[in-house]
Motif scaffolding. Structure first.
Motif, PDB file in Angstrom:
ATOM      1  N   THR A 121       0.706  -1.322   0.100  1.00 14.56           N
ATOM      2  CA  THR A 121       0.149  -0.054   0.125  1.00 14.56           C
ATOM      3  C   THR A 121       0.940   1.094   0.092  1.00 14.56           C
ATOM      4  O   THR A 121       0.622   2.115  -0.517  1.00 14.56           O
ATOM      5  CB  THR A 121      -0.803   0.039   1.169  1.00 14.56           C
ATOM      6  N   ARG A 122       1.857   1.070   0.770  1.00 11.70           N
ATOM      7  CA  ARG A 122       3.118   2.289   0.658  1.00 11.70           C
ATOM      8  C   ARG A 122       3.450   2.597  -0.682  1.00 11.70           C
ATOM      9  O   ARG A 122       3.581   3.809  -1.055  1.00 11.70           O
ATOM     10  CB  ARG A 122       3.928   2.074   1.667  1.00 11.70           C
ATOM     11  N   PHE A 146      -7.257   5.942  -4.406  1.00 11.77           N
ATOM     12  CA  PHE A 146      -5.584   6.350  -3.641  1.00 11.77           C
ATOM     13  C   PHE A 146      -5.728   7.343  -2.658  1.00 11.77           C
ATOM     14  O   PHE A 146      -4.900   7.381  -1.661  1.00 11.77           O
ATOM     15  CB  PHE A 146      -5.244   6.855  -5.180  1.00 11.77           C
ATOM     16  N   GLY A 147      -6.908   8.046  -2.509  1.00 10.52           N
ATOM     17  CA  GLY A 147      -7.062   8.941  -1.389  1.00 10.52           C
ATOM     18  C   GLY A 147      -6.975   8.279  -0.233  1.00 10.52           C
ATOM     19  O   GLY A 147      -6.411   8.530   0.779  1.00 10.52           O
ATOM     20  N   VAL A 148      -7.759   7.189  -0.064  1.00 12.05           N
ATOM     21  CA  VAL A 148      -8.111   6.449   1.104  1.00 12.05           C
ATOM     22  C   VAL A 148      -6.636   5.747   1.273  1.00 12.05           C
ATOM     23  O   VAL A 148      -6.018   5.638   2.417  1.00 12.05           O
ATOM     24  CB  VAL A 148      -9.118   5.315   1.099  1.00 12.05           C
ATOM     25  N   VAL A 149      -6.201   5.189   0.292  1.00 10.78           N
ATOM     26  CA  VAL A 149      -4.882   4.421   0.496  1.00 10.78           C
ATOM     27  C   VAL A 149      -3.807   5.404   1.004  1.00 10.78           C
ATOM     28  O   VAL A 149      -3.098   5.204   2.056  1.00 10.78           O
ATOM     29  CB  VAL A 149      -4.309   3.852  -0.766  1.00 10.78           C
ATOM     30  N   CYS A 150      -3.416   6.642   0.495  1.00 11.22           N
ATOM     31  CA  CYS A 150      -2.566   7.413   1.210  1.00 11.22           C
ATOM     32  C   CYS A 150      -2.958   7.841   2.418  1.00 11.22           C
ATOM     33  O   CYS A 150      -2.031   7.988   3.128  1.00 11.22           O
ATOM     34  CB  CYS A 150      -2.774   8.793   0.070  1.00 11.22           C
ATOM     35  N   ALA A 151      -4.251   7.985   2.625  1.00  8.10           N
ATOM     36  CA  ALA A 151      -4.532   8.476   4.170  1.00  8.10           C
ATOM     37  C   ALA A 151      -4.032   7.624   5.254  1.00  8.10           C
ATOM     38  O   ALA A 151      -3.642   7.937   6.118  1.00  8.10           O
ATOM     39  CB  ALA A 151      -6.039   8.850   4.313  1.00  8.10           C
ATOM     40  N   ILE A 152      -4.448   6.240   4.677  1.00  2.00           N
ATOM     41  CA  ILE A 152      -4.086   5.069   5.638  1.00  2.00           C
ATOM     42  C   ILE A 152      -2.582   5.129   5.780  1.00  2.00           C
ATOM     43  O   ILE A 152      -2.003   4.782   6.833  1.00  2.00           O
ATOM     44  CB  ILE A 152      -4.540   3.814   4.969  1.00  2.00           C
ATOM     45  N   VAL A 153      -1.884   5.149   4.887  1.00  2.00           N
ATOM     46  CA  VAL A 153      -0.326   5.009   4.684  1.00  2.00           C
ATOM     47  C   VAL A 153       0.148   6.260   5.670  1.00  2.00           C
ATOM     48  O   VAL A 153       0.937   5.898   6.323  1.00  2.00           O
ATOM     49  CB  VAL A 153       0.091   5.192   3.140  1.00  2.00           C
ATOM     50  N   LEU A 154      -0.385   7.330   5.310  1.00  2.00           N
ATOM     51  CA  LEU A 154       0.233   8.517   6.172  1.00  2.00           C
ATOM     52  C   LEU A 154      -0.430   8.590   7.774  1.00  2.00           C
ATOM     53  O   LEU A 154       0.513   9.006   8.359  1.00  2.00           O
ATOM     54  CB  LEU A 154      -0.272   9.698   5.483  1.00  2.00           C
ATOM     55  N   LYS A 159       7.892  10.307   5.317  1.00  2.00           N
ATOM     56  CA  LYS A 159       6.756  10.494   5.283  1.00  2.00           C
ATOM     57  C   LYS A 159       6.137  11.692   5.490  1.00  2.00           C
ATOM     58  O   LYS A 159       5.228  12.426   4.757  1.00  2.00           O
ATOM     59  CB  LYS A 159       6.191   9.716   6.577  1.00  2.00           C
ATOM     60  N   ASN A 160       7.184  12.864   5.891  1.00  2.00           N
ATOM     61  CA  ASN A 160       6.752  14.270   5.835  1.00  2.00           C
ATOM     62  C   ASN A 160       7.069  14.579   4.548  1.00  2.00           C
ATOM     63  O   ASN A 160       6.094  15.649   3.873  1.00  2.00           O
ATOM     64  CB  ASN A 160       8.000  14.864   6.743  1.00  2.00           C
TER      65      ASN A 160
END
Lengths: 319, 260, 275
Positions: free
Chosen positions: B8-9, C79-87, C95-96
């Motif tokens: 996912t990352r 991808f928004g949900v994926v990105c949010a979970i990853v972040l 990450k920053n």
């Protein structure tokens, strides 16, 4: 059988959370992990559950080495301090969750959920959402949810920590009774020695990432292995550098006798059946004695009075 | 599950790279393709300088106006009560929802050459200001409103009981609490102003050295096939955006630290 | 004046004065101009408007606008949900940087975004030549316009979902895993239901932006009437041709869509969420 953790070590950055900890929990027992915050008790519980992985060491549950397995494959029931209720599901759906994941037949799920809600006394609230329940009800629901999948072991992380004092007391007793009914190997984490004493058959006292002592409630109270355990499981007075005495092991007399010391009564606190006498010794040390109200009345104790005290039983821990 | 996490990352990073990072890298690469000298020549081209100057100048004015009106509107929406307040509250979001080109057309209808009220600002710098005020209206209001809503009334009552008047209480008690939100809101509005295009195209007339803003200038350079020149000015805008975002992020951390 | 009467709410006259200034500003800047466009559009009846919005070009522009939304919004939602979970849930180096990158589309000029795509996918761009050789035209075709739309509407879902994820915490997810749920089951049964309002709000905001994007799409579209023209582009094209009724009509269609969006925004506002 039961649960055994062997040589478990875990670091978080610079913080040594667990330092080669080994614990054995007998099959079917109710065990408390007791210690102050930061002692590593919750970390150990999470490592047993698989929510965290140890840096080294192993975990065996019911004869199966589960080290490295994720939580979902360990067959544990876990109850969180803040309930971790699924807020978008009803009580019934919460309890049924694990069974649905395991794809059990619908009527079987319904029967099992019904049975469990009866067991935790939530039978009439099946259709409610967690937000409509009190804290105690939410925690009982969380317990039913954990038990639904018939886990090999039940792990509770400060299960009553978020509840107010009266509900806590009720739930403690209720948990002990529940354990007698379902008999699943249970570990619960608490920082409250009274809670551990009242509920558990076996207590593991932890401090600074290590196990200090393992034993029954009475064992720990009467035969503490060291200074820390003695101080943590009950109130203590310090006499001399290494001598520790429990308040009710201090005798109070009007006349001097063998080995007594003179003391002045600073304050008398009434605790119902018992009385706490706060004393100032000649050498400036402060100690507390706990005696029954009857004894206090017989002696005619009053604040400001001079009395004579001696320990009837003390423990010496050389440091 | 480390493998699932890694997947996912990777997905998130790949998506961002393809959509955002690689295209922006292309702009930076292109701007310096003919050397830093060419980059400098493009950026210091008088027409580009005039466009950048206008953009920054008007954006500063927009920020100042928004700080005042935005706080005022937020205050009225939170502390005042009148019929139709909820309707007013909803139309605040209209500039976010309305396509920018429609916003421009809309302003032109009332303040253009066919103005029914006789105000014609079309093809002037005032028109640019008007368009930017329209599209940035919600930023400050929506940043300040929740803070005002959460603000502890006890503090104001305490100030009043200590003898502070209405204005003093606002200046000494309410305003300091609004500052982080106000700064964040105005910074977002500033970023939006600097890059705004759609709402300005129709109403400003895009007159070089007068009403042409940076984004319109870049658009013109693309149309006339001076892609390198367009890229160079784009890099300037890009730098401003990055600077603002860094500032807002720092502000957020600062605000979080000073709470409680 | 007694202490309780002095509380920061000023006296009645000044309160009404402030209210009038605020409402007057909103009226002059927002309400009157928008109202006037509606009035001007329907000044000479509904018939010319109907005619203007039903020409083949107008129908195609409407269709193309919907296509943009239909591709960009679902893509950005996933991808928004994926990105949010990853972040929110993962810890990793850089990450920053990722976190900062997500906001860039908010802060960058749409024209710069269009130019960026041109430089990658144009005839002379990094990949454009290779893609053209393989029969894929990105610039001056709907493909590039979709990419531009995705770019500009990328942050909305991420930014709405992230605070909700943080708020919800990960205890429910841990509970699900102790009950035997794998990552996928936990996501569908526990995480997604918990963040559904945030996702919904983000989708609405992204839809608004995707519907109305002008600058970025304008650069990569080539503005081919009846082929690469969306509604916002049509508003400009008709205005430049002095077809005011046509421009107003297209604008009104967009404005009505925006109105639906504003209404949904108010329905989904965080403060109104229950459970």
């Amino acid at each position: 059988m039961g649960i055994s953790a062997h040589d478990v070590t875990k670091r978080f950055g610079d913080f040594q959370a667990l330092d080669r900890v080994s614990v054995d929990v007998p099959d079917g027992s109710l065990t408390a992990l007791l210690g102050p915050s930061g002692s590593g008790k919750s970390t150990l519980l999470r490592i047993i559950s698989g929510l965290d992985q140890p840096d080294s060491g192993s975990v065996v549950i019911a004869g199966r080495d589960v080290t490295g397995l994720p939580a979902q494959k360990r067959g544990v029931g876990f109850v969180f301090q803040h309930y971790a209720a699924f807020k978008h599901m009803t009580v019934e759906q919460n309890v049924a969750f694990g069974l649905k994941i395991r794809k059990r037949p619908k009527d079987q799920i319904r029967a099992r959920v019904h049975e469990l809600l009866g067991l935790v006394q939530l039978g009439g609230l099946a259709g409610r959402y967690p937000s409509q329940l009190s804290g105690g009800q939410r925690q009982r629901m969380a317990l039913a949810r954990a038990l639904a999948v018939e886990p090999e072991v039940l792990l509770l992380d400060e299960p009553f920590g978020a509840l107010d004092a009266r509900v806590r007391k009720d739930l403690r007793q209720w948990l002990r009774e529940l354990h007698e009914q379902v008999h699943v190997t249970t570990i619960f984490v608490t920082h409250d020695q009274e809670e551990a004493m009242e509920v558990a058959q076996q207590i593991v006292v932890m401090n600074e990432g290590r196990v200090e002592q393992v034993g029954g409630p009475r064992d720990l109270y009467e035969h503490p292995a060291n200074r820390f355990v003695m101080g943590f499981v009950g109130p203590v007075n310090h006499l001399g550098d290494d001598e520790l005495v429990r308040p009710h092991d201090i005798e109070v007399m009007r006349e001097p006798a063998d080995t007594t010391t003179r003391a002045m009564i600073e304050r008398i606190v009434h605790l119902g059946f018992e009385v706490r006498v706060e004393l100032l010794l000649d050498d400036g040390r402060q100690v507390q004695a706990q005696i029954t109200r009857e004894q206090a009345e017989d002696l005619g104790l009053q604040a400001g009075q001079l009395v004579f005290v001696r320990p009837s039983r003390s423990m010496v821990f050389t440091s | 599950m480390p493998s699932g996490q890694l997947f996912t990352r990777g997905l998130a990073v790949a998506w961002l790279s393809v959509i955002v990072l690689i295209p922006l890298a292309a702009v930076v690469a292109r701007s310096t393709e003919d050397g830093l000298g060419a980059f400098w020549t493009s950026v210091t081209n008088p027409q580009a300088v005039a466009a950048l100057k206008l953009t920054l100048l008007v954006s500063v004015v927009v920020v100042l106006v928004n700080a005042v009106t935005g706080t005022l509107i937020a205050w009225v929406l939170v502390r005042d009560d009148f019929r139709g307040k909820s309707v007013v509250n909803s139309i605040i979001d209209l500039p976010f929802a309305l396509p920018t080109i429609v916003a421009g057309l809309t302003l032109l209808a009332l303040y253009g050459s066919k103005s029914p009220v006789g105000i014609n600002v079309a093809y002037t710098q005032v028109a640019v200001l008007l368009a930017l005020l329209f599209v940035t209206l919600p930023f400050v209001v929506r940043a300040v409103q929740p803070v005002l809503l959460e603000l502890d009334r006890d503090m104001e009552e305490a100030a009043a009981s200590l003898g502070a008047g209405g204005l003093t209480t606002f200046r000494r008690i309410i305003f300091p609490n609004l500052v982080p939100a106000l700064l964040a809101g105005t910074a977002l509005g500033f970023a939006r102003s600097v890059g705004e295009f759609g709402s300005i195209v129709l109403i400003s007339g895009n007159i070089p050295f007068d009403t042409e803003v940076a984004s319109v200038f870049i658009f013109g350079q693309i149309e006339t096939d001076n892609v390198t020149g367009a890229a160079a000015v784009s890099v300037v805008l890009l730098a401003i955006s990055v600077l603002l975002l860094t500032g807002i992020a720092a502000l957020g951390r600062w605000g979080a630290k000073h709470e409680r | 004046m007694s202490a309780s009467a002095a509380v920061a709410t000023p006296g009645r006259p000044s309160r009404i004065g402030l209210r009038l200034v605020a409402l007057g500003y909103l009226a002059l800047l927002l309400a009157l101009p928008v109202g006037l466009v509606f009035y001007r559009t329907f000044e000479s009846g509904v018939a010319p408007v109907w005619e203007a919005v039903t020409t083949p070009e107008a129908m195609h522009a409407f269709y193309l606008t919907c296509v943009m939304v239909a591709i960009a919004v679902p893509a950005n939602t996933v991808f928004g949900v994926v990105c949010a979970i990853v972040l929110v849930r993962h810890r990793f180096r850089g990450k920053n940087v990722v976190n900062a990158l997500i906001d860039l589309p908010f802060a960058i000029s749409p024209v710069v975004i269009g130019l960026a795509l041109l430089l990658v996918y144009g005839r002379e761009g990094w990949f454009g030549g290779w893609l053209l050789d393989h029969g894929i035209q990105v610039i001056f075709s709907p493909v590039g316009m979709v990419l531009a739309t995705i770019f500009v509407s990328l942050p909305f879902v991420v930014r709405e979902v992230m605070p909700v994820l943080r708020e919800v915490g990960d205890e429910q997810e841990q509970a699900a895993s102790t009950l035997g749920a794998n990552g996928w089951q936990t996501f569908w049964r526990v995480t997604l239901p918990a963040i559904r309002w945030g996702v919904g709000y983000g989708v609405v905001l992204a839809t608004a932006r995707a519907l109305g994007e002008f600058g970025a799409v304008s650069v990569v579209s080539g503005k081919l009437v009846g082929r690469t023209e969306t509604l916002p582009l049509q508003v400009e094209e008709r205005f430049q041709r002095f077809d005011l009724t046509g421009a107003y009509s297209a604008a009104v269609v967009l404005a009505l869509m925006a109105l639906v969006v504003v209404l949904s925004m108010n329905l989904l506002k965080p403060k109104d969420r229950k459970v």
